[in-house]
Write a protein that holds these residues in place. Structure first.
Motif, PDB file in Angstrom:
ATOM      1  N   ILE A 188       0.841  -1.195   0.000  1.00 49.10           N
ATOM      2  CA  ILE A 188       0.000   0.000   0.000  1.00 49.10           C
ATOM      3  C   ILE A 188       0.876   1.244   0.000  1.00 49.10           C
ATOM      4  CG2 ILE A 188      -1.701   1.341   1.314  1.00 49.10           C
ATOM      5  CD1 ILE A 188      -2.765  -1.298   2.450  1.00 49.10           C
ATOM      6  N   GLY A 189       0.462   2.230  -0.793  1.00 49.69           N
ATOM      7  CA  GLY A 189       1.104   3.543  -0.803  1.00 49.69           C
ATOM      8  C   GLY A 189       0.027   4.619  -0.772  1.00 49.69           C
ATOM      9  N   TYR A 190       0.397   5.816  -0.345  1.00 42.30           N
ATOM     10  CA  TYR A 190      -0.589   6.887  -0.239  1.00 42.30           C
ATOM     11  C   TYR A 190       0.101   8.234  -0.140  1.00 42.30           C
ATOM     12  CZ  TYR A 190       0.705   5.644   4.522  1.00 42.30           C
ATOM     13  OH  TYR A 190       1.412   5.302   5.639  1.00 42.30           O
ATOM     14  N   TRP A 191      -0.672   9.276  -0.438  1.00 41.31           N
ATOM     15  CA  TRP A 191      -0.251  10.664  -0.183  1.00 41.31           C
ATOM     16  C   TRP A 191      -1.498  11.502   0.070  1.00 41.31           C
ATOM     17  CZ3 TRP A 191      -2.023  14.407  -3.522  1.00 41.31           C
ATOM     18  CH2 TRP A 191      -2.376  14.012  -4.821  1.00 41.31           C
ATOM     19  N   LEU A 192      -1.299  12.608   0.797  1.00 42.13           N
ATOM     20  CA  LEU A 192      -2.421  13.448   1.202  1.00 42.13           C
ATOM     21  C   LEU A 192      -1.965  14.898   1.249  1.00 42.13           C
ATOM     22  CD1 LEU A 192      -5.379  13.338   2.392  1.00 42.13           C
ATOM     23  CD2 LEU A 192      -4.281  13.281   4.652  1.00 42.13           C
ATOM     24  N   ARG A 193      -2.846  15.789   0.836  1.00 38.85           N
ATOM     25  CA  ARG A 193      -2.548  17.225   0.932  1.00 38.85           C
ATOM     26  C   ARG A 193      -2.173  17.591   2.363  1.00 38.85           C
ATOM     27  NH1 ARG A 193      -7.024  20.884  -1.865  1.00 38.85           N
ATOM     28  NH2 ARG A 193      -5.562  22.409  -1.040  1.00 38.85           N
ATOM     29  N   GLU A 194      -1.242  18.519   2.494  1.00 36.60           N
ATOM     30  CA  GLU A 194      -0.735  18.895   3.815  1.00 36.60           C
ATOM     31  C   GLU A 194      -1.836  19.416   4.732  1.00 36.60           C
ATOM     32  OE1 GLU A 194       2.994  21.342   5.738  1.00 36.60           O
ATOM     33  OE2 GLU A 194       2.276  21.968   3.754  1.00 36.60           O
TER      34      GLU A 194
ATOM     35  N   ILE B  33      -5.877   9.207   6.352  1.00 38.35           N
ATOM     36  CA  ILE B  33      -5.033   8.115   5.863  1.00 38.35           C
ATOM     37  C   ILE B  33      -5.251   6.853   6.691  1.00 38.35           C
ATOM     38  CG2 ILE B  33      -2.649   7.312   5.586  1.00 38.35           C
ATOM     39  CD1 ILE B  33      -3.629   9.137   3.315  1.00 38.35           C
ATOM     40  N   THR B  34      -5.344   6.987   7.993  1.00 33.96           N
ATOM     41  CA  THR B  34      -5.564   5.804   8.833  1.00 33.96           C
ATOM     42  C   THR B  34      -6.856   5.095   8.431  1.00 33.96           C
ATOM     43  OG1 THR B  34      -4.354   6.809  10.665  1.00 33.96           O
ATOM     44  CG2 THR B  34      -5.832   4.979  11.209  1.00 33.96           C
ATOM     45  N   ARG B  35      -7.928   5.844   8.235  1.00 33.56           N
ATOM     46  CA  ARG B  35      -9.214   5.233   7.840  1.00 33.56           C
ATOM     47  C   ARG B  35      -9.130   4.630   6.434  1.00 33.56           C
ATOM     48  NH1 ARG B  35     -13.414   9.874   8.788  1.00 33.56           N
ATOM     49  NH2 ARG B  35     -11.568  11.178   8.711  1.00 33.56           N
TER      50      ARG B  35
ATOM     51  N   ARG C  89       4.761   6.269   9.638  1.00 31.97           N
ATOM     52  CA  ARG C  89       5.061   5.127  10.501  1.00 31.97           C
ATOM     53  C   ARG C  89       4.000   4.987  11.598  1.00 31.97           C
ATOM     54  NH1 ARG C  89      11.338   4.389  11.778  1.00 31.97           N
ATOM     55  NH2 ARG C  89      10.397   2.522  12.672  1.00 31.97           N
ATOM     56  N   LYS C  90       3.510   6.107  12.110  1.00 31.79           N
ATOM     57  CA  LYS C  90       2.470   6.054  13.144  1.00 31.79           C
ATOM     58  C   LYS C  90       1.169   5.477  12.605  1.00 31.79           C
ATOM     59  CE  LYS C  90       4.151   9.501  16.376  1.00 31.79           C
ATOM     60  NZ  LYS C  90       3.910  10.780  17.052  1.00 31.79           N
ATOM     61  N   VAL C  91       0.863   5.744  11.332  1.00 33.95           N
ATOM     62  CA  VAL C  91      -0.322   5.140  10.704  1.00 33.95           C
ATOM     63  C   VAL C  91      -0.193   3.620  10.776  1.00 33.95           C
ATOM     64  CG1 VAL C  91      -1.492   4.738   8.492  1.00 33.95           C
ATOM     65  CG2 VAL C  91      -0.903   7.063   9.170  1.00 33.95           C
ATOM     66  N   CYS C  92       0.955   3.115  10.369  1.00 34.31           N
ATOM     67  CA  CYS C  92       1.183   1.662  10.388  1.00 34.31           C
ATOM     68  C   CYS C  92       1.020   1.097  11.793  1.00 34.31           C
ATOM     69  CB  CYS C  92       2.587   1.343   9.860  1.00 34.31           C
ATOM     70  SG  CYS C  92       2.846   1.802   8.133  1.00 34.31           S
ATOM     71  N   GLU C  93       1.599   1.770  12.763  1.00 31.69           N
ATOM     72  CA  GLU C  93       1.549   1.285  14.137  1.00 31.69           C
ATOM     73  C   GLU C  93       0.133   1.348  14.707  1.00 31.69           C
ATOM     74  OE1 GLU C  93       4.686   3.682  15.798  1.00 31.69           O
ATOM     75  OE2 GLU C  93       6.205   2.558  14.664  1.00 31.69           O
ATOM     76  N   ARG C  94      -0.622   2.421  14.389  1.00 29.75           N
ATOM     77  CA  ARG C  94      -2.017   2.524  14.850  1.00 29.75           C
ATOM     78  C   ARG C  94      -2.862   1.368  14.334  1.00 29.75           C
ATOM     79  NH1 ARG C  94      -1.408   8.044  14.413  1.00 29.75           N
ATOM     80  NH2 ARG C  94      -2.044   8.153  12.257  1.00 29.75           N
TER      81      ARG C  94
END
Length: 176
Positions: free
Chosen positions: A95-101, A109-111, A141-146
């Motif tokens: 999985i890859g992703y990007w989001l506006r600042e 992103i988490t959802r 990295r926090k997204v992955c850990e959550r």
């Protein structure tokens, strides 16, 4: 438009040609921000760049090799999430992703990643999900850990990111 509703304010939509203009607009304004952890924004100098991206993404989707979706938050296209690769032989996807600042910190992103994990395990019958993040990309990295993903290791000198050599932290999650 083929969409997957996550909740009342967030949905994912299979990438389509109409997204190219908005993607170009976003990247034109946020190239510096996005280039911190992505190599491609400095090459996205025209809407045609994104039209080619959409065409390639739809071909890969048709061949079962990938799936790319726009992230739509409160009816606005704000980013992108994808199975960058789907390996049916290994029953795994990355999985890859990007989001506006300006949309960071809202759980978007988490959802979105959580929904993609569900799709991978339920709909695609995959057994493993993987995400590679820059070692110092703490928000990613926090997204992955959550989401309960486990750090499988750090690969040194993994990517030349606009002239800066970075390490990747590789996270995995198994269906079990």
């Amino acid at each position: 438009m083929f969409t997957i509703e996550i909740d009342s304010e967030l949905k994912l939509a299979l990438i389509e040609r109409s997204f190219a203009h908005k993607y170009f607009e976003i990247v034109s304004k946020e190239e510096k921000y996005l280039s911190q952890w992505l190599a491609w924004p400095s090459h996205a100098k025209s809407e045609d760049f994104f039209l080619r991206f959409v065409s390639k993404s739809l071909l890969d989707y048709a061949e079962g090799k990938a799936m790319t979706c726009g992230i739509i938050y409160q009816d606005e296209l704000v980013g992108n999430i994808s199975f960058n690769s789907i390996n049916h032989n290994l029953k795994m996807a990355e999985i890859g992703y990007w989001l506006r600042e300006s949309y960071q910190g809202k759980g978007i992103i988490t959802r979105s990643v959580s929904k993609f994990i569900n799709i991978a395990f339920s709909d695609l019958n995959l057994e493993k999900i993987q995400i590679s993040a820059g070692e110092n990309n703490i928000p990613s990295r926090k997204v992955c850990e959550r989401l309960g993903m486990k750090l499988e290791g750090v690969i040194s000198n993994c990517e030349n990111l606009n002239g800066r050599i970075i390490n990747h932290a590789v996270y995995g999650l198994s269906k079990e």
